[in-house]
Design a protein around this motif. Structure first.
Motif, short mmCIF file in Angstrom:
data_model
loop_
_atom_site.label_atom_id
_atom_site.label_comp_id
_atom_site.label_asym_id
_atom_site.label_seq_id
_atom_site.Cartn_x
_atom_site.Cartn_y
_atom_site.Cartn_z
N GLN A 148 -8.15 -0.12 -14.73
CA GLN A 148 -8.69 0.96 -13.89
C GLN A 148 -10.05 1.31 -13.79
O GLN A 148 -10.63 2.51 -14.10
CB GLN A 148 -7.86 2.11 -14.63
CG GLN A 148 -6.22 2.06 -14.55
CD GLN A 148 -5.45 3.28 -14.86
OE1 GLN A 148 -6.19 4.49 -14.70
NE2 GLN A 148 -4.42 3.01 -15.45
N ASN A 149 -10.88 0.40 -13.26
CA ASN A 149 -12.27 0.48 -12.89
C ASN A 149 -12.75 0.60 -11.56
O ASN A 149 -14.04 0.27 -11.28
CB ASN A 149 -13.04 -0.33 -13.72
CG ASN A 149 -12.79 -1.88 -13.70
OD1 ASN A 149 -11.94 -1.90 -12.54
ND2 ASN A 149 -13.21 -2.85 -14.07
N ASP A 150 -11.65 0.88 -10.68
CA ASP A 150 -12.11 0.83 -9.25
C ASP A 150 -11.36 1.83 -8.60
O ASP A 150 -10.19 1.92 -8.36
CB ASP A 150 -11.70 -0.66 -8.57
CG ASP A 150 -11.85 -0.70 -7.06
OD1 ASP A 150 -12.38 0.13 -6.89
OD2 ASP A 150 -11.93 -2.04 -6.53
N ASN A 151 -12.18 3.00 -8.25
CA ASN A 151 -11.44 4.07 -7.63
C ASN A 151 -11.01 3.84 -5.92
O ASN A 151 -10.59 4.80 -5.48
CB ASN A 151 -12.12 5.60 -7.91
CG ASN A 151 -13.43 5.54 -7.04
OD1 ASN A 151 -13.76 4.72 -6.12
ND2 ASN A 151 -14.31 6.41 -7.57
N GLU A 152 -11.33 2.75 -5.51
CA GLU A 152 -10.79 2.38 -4.45
C GLU A 152 -9.37 1.79 -4.47
O GLU A 152 -8.68 1.58 -3.18
CB GLU A 152 -11.48 1.44 -3.59
CG GLU A 152 -12.93 1.85 -3.07
CD GLU A 152 -12.76 2.63 -1.77
OE1 GLU A 152 -12.78 2.18 -0.84
OE2 GLU A 152 -12.56 3.97 -1.83
N THR A 186 -9.10 2.66 2.38
CA THR A 186 -10.18 2.27 1.67
C THR A 186 -10.56 1.04 2.23
O THR A 186 -10.38 0.44 2.98
CB THR A 186 -9.19 1.80 0.39
OG1 THR A 186 -8.61 0.63 0.60
CG2 THR A 186 -8.48 2.91 -0.27
N LYS A 187 -11.69 0.59 1.30
CA LYS A 187 -12.63 -0.55 1.97
C LYS A 187 -11.53 -1.74 1.83
O LYS A 187 -11.89 -2.84 2.82
CB LYS A 187 -13.74 -0.95 0.97
CG LYS A 187 -13.53 -1.21 -0.44
CD LYS A 187 -14.82 -1.59 -1.28
CE LYS A 187 -14.55 -2.12 -2.55
NZ LYS A 187 -15.61 -2.14 -3.36
N TYR A 188 -10.63 -1.72 1.07
CA TYR A 188 -9.63 -3.00 1.13
C TYR A 188 -8.57 -2.82 2.20
O TYR A 188 -7.86 -3.87 2.56
CB TYR A 188 -8.81 -2.94 -0.34
CG TYR A 188 -9.94 -3.14 -1.34
CD1 TYR A 188 -10.70 -4.33 -1.68
CD2 TYR A 188 -9.97 -2.26 -2.29
CE1 TYR A 188 -11.35 -4.39 -2.70
CE2 TYR A 188 -10.70 -2.37 -3.48
CZ TYR A 188 -11.49 -3.34 -3.61
OH TYR A 188 -12.30 -3.59 -4.60
N THR A 189 -8.41 -1.58 2.84
CA THR A 189 -7.31 -1.55 3.49
C THR A 189 -7.73 -1.31 5.17
O THR A 189 -6.70 -1.16 6.04
CB THR A 189 -6.31 -0.47 3.21
OG1 THR A 189 -6.92 0.83 3.24
CG2 THR A 189 -5.83 -0.94 1.84
N SER A 218 -4.41 0.53 -1.77
CA SER A 218 -3.62 -0.71 -2.32
C SER A 218 -3.97 -0.53 -3.77
O SER A 218 -4.65 -0.05 -4.37
CB SER A 218 -3.99 -2.10 -1.73
OG SER A 218 -5.41 -2.21 -2.12
N TRP A 219 -2.70 -1.39 -4.76
CA TRP A 219 -2.99 -1.38 -5.91
C TRP A 219 -3.89 -2.45 -6.25
O TRP A 219 -4.47 -2.35 -7.75
CB TRP A 219 -1.48 -1.85 -6.52
CG TRP A 219 -0.70 -0.54 -6.73
CD1 TRP A 219 -0.25 0.30 -7.47
CD2 TRP A 219 0.26 -0.13 -5.57
NE1 TRP A 219 0.48 1.18 -7.09
CE2 TRP A 219 1.02 0.94 -6.04
CE3 TRP A 219 0.55 -0.56 -4.26
CZ2 TRP A 219 2.08 1.53 -5.39
CZ3 TRP A 219 1.69 -0.04 -3.38
CH2 TRP A 219 2.34 1.14 -4.19
N ARG A 278 0.84 -1.16 -0.05
CA ARG A 278 0.06 0.00 -0.02
C ARG A 278 0.96 1.24 0.02
O ARG A 278 1.95 1.19 0.61
CB ARG A 278 -0.75 0.07 1.32
CG ARG A 278 -2.19 -1.16 1.37
CD ARG A 278 -2.44 -1.23 2.77
NE ARG A 278 -1.41 -1.95 3.90
CZ ARG A 278 -1.47 -1.91 4.96
NH1 ARG A 278 -2.62 -1.25 5.64
NH2 ARG A 278 -0.82 -2.76 5.76
N ALA A 279 0.40 2.35 -0.38
CA ALA A 279 0.81 3.77 -0.22
C ALA A 279 0.00 4.46 0.81
O ALA A 279 -1.17 4.51 0.96
CB ALA A 279 0.68 4.62 -1.56
#
Ligand code: HEM
Length: 285
Positions: free
Chosen positions: A224-228, A191-194, A205-206, A178-179
């Motif tokens: 590039q279709n997920d702005n999270e 984000t919802k992932y982190t 995250s990427w 992640r950044a």
């Protein structure tokens, strides 16, 4: 007081391997250990001849001022994690420990086995540190006035002796990690992932599964279709630049091809600028 010189031995490698695997299981710190190994090695300048001033995988990232370079924000945490292992025995050099931790992290996260060799000599003091600015920036303004991300990546990675194919393969390491806005300045707070970790919480995250080493980075960067999810300018260019695109397409379509090329490029990265003490020891990692 000067540090004692550490010299890698087979027993030291065996002990370190067990401890690093335990650390990975306990802390889920795979991405930051991969980044530490890369940032130690990635200072390399092939046009400077003498060790350790040419930079590379020589353990110098443990010294101030290098650990304080802007590109290394947050990596002091990775150094501390590995120092707790280094403190237990002296049979592994810092340079080897950093590269071993990175290779084990890739494999433990599901990535390829990297053909590693050990016996790296350590830089022994901060006077050997390369000037700041040898690692790539993720977005404009480009540090040497390069017109765009493709030129910037080539300027930095050609200095280390890498090819376009190797630049694309190595960039695939962003399939993990992640950044964080408070480190690099990139990404969101969370984000919802982190938001729930594991390990440190937050950042961008990427990929959704940012502790799994696979080829999903290339798929998400292409779509590039997920702005999270995060896309740096230096990621985005891999599908835009004519020299990079064929490799990025290949790796998005074929994980085995990515793993094979990644393993070779990572092994090369791990040996940049290395002086062997006295000769390389192959050791399954
Ligand atoms: C191609 C040029 C590259 C650029 C511009 C770049 C830039 C970045 C940035 C800005 C971050 C976020 C750091 C933070 O906020 O903590 C990062 C993280 C990361 N980078 Fe790169 N990087 C590049 C290449 C690489 C390479 C070659 C590798 C490894 C082989 C790598 C491995 C990682 C990993 C694993 C993370 C996640 C660290 C964590 O989660 O703590 N990067 N990178």
């Amino acid at each position: 007081m000067a540090e004692a010189v550490r010299r890698t031995k087979k027993e030291g490698l065996e002990q370190a391997k067990g401890d690093v695997i335990q650390l990975l299981q306990d802390k889920k710190c795979h991405p930051i250990l991969i980044r530490l190994g890369w940032h130690d090695a990635g200072t390399y300048n092939k046009d400077v001849k003498d060790f350790p001033h040419r930079g590379g995988a020589n353990g110098s990232i443990r010294f101030y001022p290098e650990i304080n370079h802007g590109a290394n924000a947050g990596l002091v945490n990775a150094c501390k994690l590995l120092q707790s292992i280094a403190d237990k025995y002296d049979g592994v050099s810092y340079a080897d420990l950093f590269q071993m931790a990175s290779a084990l992290a890739v494999k433990d996260a599901g990535g390829p086995s990297i053909p590693m060799r050990y016996g790296r000599k350590d830089a022994e003091g901060p006077e050997s540190v390369q000037p700041e600015g040898n690692l790539p920036a993720g977005g404009a303004p480009w540090p040497n006035g390069e017109p765009g991300p493709g030129d910037h990546l080539r300027k930095v990675f050609y200095r280390m002796g890498f090819t376009d194919q190797e630049i694309v393969a190595l960039s695939g390491a962003h399939t993990v990690g992640r950044a964080y806005p408070n480190r690099s300045g990139f990404g969101k707070e969370s984000t919802k992932y982190t938001k729930d970790g594991p390990g440190t919480k937050g950042g961008s995250s990427w990929t959704p599964e940012w502790l799994v080493f696979d080829n999903s980075y290339f798929k998400y960067i292409k779509e590039q279709n997920d702005n999270e999810l995060l896309v740096l300018e230096t990621d985005d260019v891999l599908f835009k630049d004519e020299g990079f695109r064929p490799y990025a397409e290949k790796y998005a379509a074929d994980q085995d091809a990515f793993f094979a090329d990644y393993a070779k490029a990572h092994a090369k990265l791990s040996e940049l600028g290395v002086e062997w003490d006295p000769s390389p020891i192959p050791f399954a990692t």
